[in-house]
Design a protein around this motif. Structure first.
Motif, PDB file in Angstrom:
ATOM      1  N   ARG A 152       0.856  -1.190   0.000  1.00  0.00           N
ATOM      2  CA  ARG A 152       0.000   0.000   0.000  1.00  0.00           C
ATOM      3  C   ARG A 152       0.887   1.233   0.000  1.00  0.00           C
ATOM      4  O   ARG A 152       1.681   1.433   0.925  1.00  0.00           O
ATOM      5  CB  ARG A 152      -0.912   0.030   1.211  1.00  0.00           C
ATOM      6  N   GLU A 153       0.762   2.022  -1.030  1.00  0.00           N
ATOM      7  CA  GLU A 153       1.511   3.268  -1.149  1.00  0.00           C
ATOM      8  C   GLU A 153       0.553   4.363  -1.609  1.00  0.00           C
ATOM      9  O   GLU A 153      -0.354   4.115  -2.415  1.00  0.00           O
ATOM     10  CB  GLU A 153       2.663   3.145  -2.146  1.00  0.00           C
ATOM     11  N   LEU A 154       0.752   5.574  -1.097  1.00  0.00           N
ATOM     12  CA  LEU A 154      -0.068   6.729  -1.454  1.00  0.00           C
ATOM     13  C   LEU A 154       0.809   7.787  -2.091  1.00  0.00           C
ATOM     14  O   LEU A 154       1.902   8.090  -1.592  1.00  0.00           O
ATOM     15  CB  LEU A 154      -0.744   7.302  -0.204  1.00  0.00           C
ATOM     16  N   PHE A 155       0.316   8.370  -3.189  1.00  0.00           N
ATOM     17  CA  PHE A 155       1.055   9.396  -3.921  1.00  0.00           C
ATOM     18  C   PHE A 155       0.145  10.595  -4.153  1.00  0.00           C
ATOM     19  O   PHE A 155      -1.063  10.442  -4.346  1.00  0.00           O
ATOM     20  CB  PHE A 155       1.525   8.874  -5.284  1.00  0.00           C
ATOM     21  N   THR A 156       0.726  11.787  -4.174  1.00  0.00           N
ATOM     22  CA  THR A 156      -0.027  12.991  -4.490  1.00  0.00           C
ATOM     23  C   THR A 156       0.887  13.999  -5.155  1.00  0.00           C
ATOM     24  O   THR A 156       2.100  13.991  -4.937  1.00  0.00           O
ATOM     25  CB  THR A 156      -0.688  13.614  -3.247  1.00  0.00           C
ATOM     26  N   GLN A 157       0.269  14.847  -5.968  1.00  0.00           N
ATOM     27  CA  GLN A 157       0.999  15.946  -6.587  1.00  0.00           C
ATOM     28  C   GLN A 157       0.678  17.269  -5.905  1.00  0.00           C
ATOM     29  O   GLN A 157       1.269  18.281  -6.214  1.00  0.00           O
ATOM     30  CB  GLN A 157       0.641  16.047  -8.075  1.00  0.00           C
ATOM     31  N   GLN A 158      -0.267  17.237  -4.978  1.00  0.00           N
ATOM     32  CA  GLN A 158      -0.723  18.451  -4.303  1.00  0.00           C
ATOM     33  C   GLN A 158      -0.260  18.431  -2.846  1.00  0.00           C
ATOM     34  O   GLN A 158      -0.731  17.627  -2.054  1.00  0.00           O
ATOM     35  CB  GLN A 158      -2.246  18.531  -4.357  1.00  0.00           C
ATOM     36  N   PRO A 159       0.661  19.319  -2.470  1.00  0.00           N
ATOM     37  CA  PRO A 159       1.175  19.318  -1.098  1.00  0.00           C
ATOM     38  C   PRO A 159       0.104  19.595  -0.047  1.00  0.00           C
ATOM     39  O   PRO A 159       0.220  19.151   1.087  1.00  0.00           O
ATOM     40  CB  PRO A 159       2.215  20.431  -1.089  1.00  0.00           C
ATOM     41  N   ASP A 160      -0.984  20.272  -0.418  1.00  0.00           N
ATOM     42  CA  ASP A 160      -2.015  20.602   0.569  1.00  0.00           C
ATOM     43  C   ASP A 160      -2.853  19.385   0.964  1.00  0.00           C
ATOM     44  O   ASP A 160      -3.586  19.435   1.945  1.00  0.00           O
ATOM     45  CB  ASP A 160      -2.916  21.727   0.068  1.00  0.00           C
ATOM     46  N   THR A 161      -2.751  18.274   0.220  1.00  0.00           N
ATOM     47  CA  THR A 161      -3.495  17.058   0.593  1.00  0.00           C
ATOM     48  C   THR A 161      -2.751  16.245   1.643  1.00  0.00           C
ATOM     49  O   THR A 161      -3.299  15.282   2.166  1.00  0.00           O
ATOM     50  CB  THR A 161      -3.761  16.176  -0.639  1.00  0.00           C
ATOM     51  N   ILE A 162      -1.522  16.627   1.936  1.00  0.00           N
ATOM     52  CA  ILE A 162      -0.731  15.889   2.922  1.00  0.00           C
ATOM     53  C   ILE A 162      -1.001  16.471   4.295  1.00  0.00           C
ATOM     54  O   ILE A 162      -0.434  17.471   4.690  1.00  0.00           O
ATOM     55  CB  ILE A 162       0.780  15.954   2.610  1.00  0.00           C
ATOM     56  N   ASP A 163      -1.888  15.829   5.031  1.00  0.00           N
ATOM     57  CA  ASP A 163      -2.165  16.214   6.413  1.00  0.00           C
ATOM     58  C   ASP A 163      -2.840  15.047   7.122  1.00  0.00           C
ATOM     59  O   ASP A 163      -3.288  14.101   6.496  1.00  0.00           O
ATOM     60  CB  ASP A 163      -3.050  17.470   6.487  1.00  0.00           C
ATOM     61  N   GLY A 164      -2.871  15.092   8.408  1.00  0.00           N
ATOM     62  CA  GLY A 164      -3.541  14.041   9.178  1.00  0.00           C
ATOM     63  C   GLY A 164      -2.662  12.831   9.411  1.00  0.00           C
ATOM     64  O   GLY A 164      -1.437  12.887   9.358  1.00  0.00           O
ATOM     65  N   ASP A 165      -3.328  11.707   9.670  1.00  0.00           N
ATOM     66  CA  ASP A 165      -2.637  10.474  10.046  1.00  0.00           C
ATOM     67  C   ASP A 165      -1.842   9.866   8.898  1.00  0.00           C
ATOM     68  O   ASP A 165      -0.856   9.180   9.119  1.00  0.00           O
ATOM     69  CB  ASP A 165      -3.650   9.440  10.552  1.00  0.00           C
ATOM     70  N   GLU A 166      -2.288  10.073   7.668  1.00  0.00           N
ATOM     71  CA  GLU A 166      -1.626   9.442   6.539  1.00  0.00           C
ATOM     72  C   GLU A 166      -0.485  10.276   5.972  1.00  0.00           C
ATOM     73  O   GLU A 166       0.086   9.928   4.952  1.00  0.00           O
ATOM     74  CB  GLU A 166      -2.646   9.132   5.448  1.00  0.00           C
ATOM     75  N   SER A 167      -0.144  11.373   6.614  1.00  0.00           N
ATOM     76  CA  SER A 167       0.891  12.259   6.075  1.00  0.00           C
ATOM     77  C   SER A 167       2.254  11.569   6.008  1.00  0.00           C
ATOM     78  O   SER A 167       3.044  11.855   5.118  1.00  0.00           O
ATOM     79  CB  SER A 167       0.982  13.533   6.890  1.00  0.00           C
ATOM     80  N   GLU A 168       2.526  10.674   6.939  1.00  0.00           N
ATOM     81  CA  GLU A 168       3.813   9.976   6.920  1.00  0.00           C
ATOM     82  C   GLU A 168       3.879   8.942   5.806  1.00  0.00           C
ATOM     83  O   GLU A 168       4.959   8.589   5.357  1.00  0.00           O
ATOM     84  CB  GLU A 168       4.059   9.309   8.264  1.00  0.00           C
ATOM     85  N   ASP A 169       2.724   8.438   5.382  1.00  0.00           N
ATOM     86  CA  ASP A 169       2.690   7.414   4.350  1.00  0.00           C
ATOM     87  C   ASP A 169       2.568   7.983   2.948  1.00  0.00           C
ATOM     88  O   ASP A 169       2.653   7.252   1.975  1.00  0.00           O
ATOM     89  CB  ASP A 169       1.503   6.469   4.591  1.00  0.00           C
ATOM     90  N   MET A 170       2.348   9.266   2.823  1.00  0.00           N
ATOM     91  CA  MET A 170       2.100   9.911   1.536  1.00  0.00           C
ATOM     92  C   MET A 170       3.422  10.317   0.886  1.00  0.00           C
ATOM     93  O   MET A 170       4.303  10.862   1.536  1.00  0.00           O
ATOM     94  CB  MET A 170       1.230  11.147   1.748  1.00  0.00           C
ATOM     95  N   HIS A 171       3.525  10.053  -0.417  1.00  0.00           N
ATOM     96  CA  HIS A 171       4.703  10.443  -1.191  1.00  0.00           C
ATOM     97  C   HIS A 171       4.319  11.596  -2.101  1.00  0.00           C
ATOM     98  O   HIS A 171       3.390  11.478  -2.900  1.00  0.00           O
ATOM     99  CB  HIS A 171       5.212   9.279  -2.040  1.00  0.00           C
TER     100      HIS A 171
END
Length: 168
Positions: A82-101
């Protein structure tokens, strides 16, 4: 194994990612892995709210040296992914912020993440069987083949004087 984020965002459903990955460049030369087969991928990628989630399982058949008897230990690894990716830095927040690339490109190469998950899941202490008796510390005989007949006196040399005390 490139994943195109823009194409995935245009699709309404999850995209399956299946196939085999050759891990020769990663596992060849490792002293703890004797033989291995191809890595079977059964993943799916979905795009929800600016976040790409790739999840599923990976299966790998490999053979390592048993840490007790040094014989072959066949392993069947079923590895969750399970891996999470985003191109938008503002979506990185909360509990999953450490798992988000955070990615800056439109394409993400999944191979480094796949290899990382495989290496983390390799058994640290592989065993040919859970009750493997190992090798005799005196003569080196494989105890899976039978007893060697060596006498086992596991007396701590610091307490050896007490043995004479109880003989009296």
């Amino acid at each position: 194994m490139l994943l195109n984020i823009k194409e995935l965002a245009a699709k309404e459903h999850a995209v399956p990612i299946t196939g085999q990955v050759d891990l020769s460049s990663t596992l060849n030369g490792r002293k703890d892995v004797l033989t291995f087969g191809p890595l079977q991928l059964n993943l799916r990628a979905s795009h929800v709210g600016g976040v790409v989630e790739v999840d599923g399982t990976m299966d790998l058949e490999l053979e390592q040296s048993c840490s007790r008897c040094l014989g072959p230990a066949k392993q069947s690894l079923h590895i969750p992914f399970r891996e999470l990716f985003t191109q938008q830095p503002d979506t990185i927040d909360g509990d999953e912020s450490e798992d988000m690339h955070l990615v800056t490109e439109d394409k993400v190469d999944l191979l480094p993440y796949v290899v990382e998950n495989v290496l983390v899941e390799l058994p640290y202490v592989p065993l040919c069987k859970s009750d493997c008796p190992g090798l005799c510390p005196t003569c080196g005989h494989d105890r899976n083949e039978g007893e060697c007949g060596c006498k086992e006196d596991n007396i701590d040399p610091r307490l050896a004087g007490l043995a004479d005390f109880f003989k009296q």
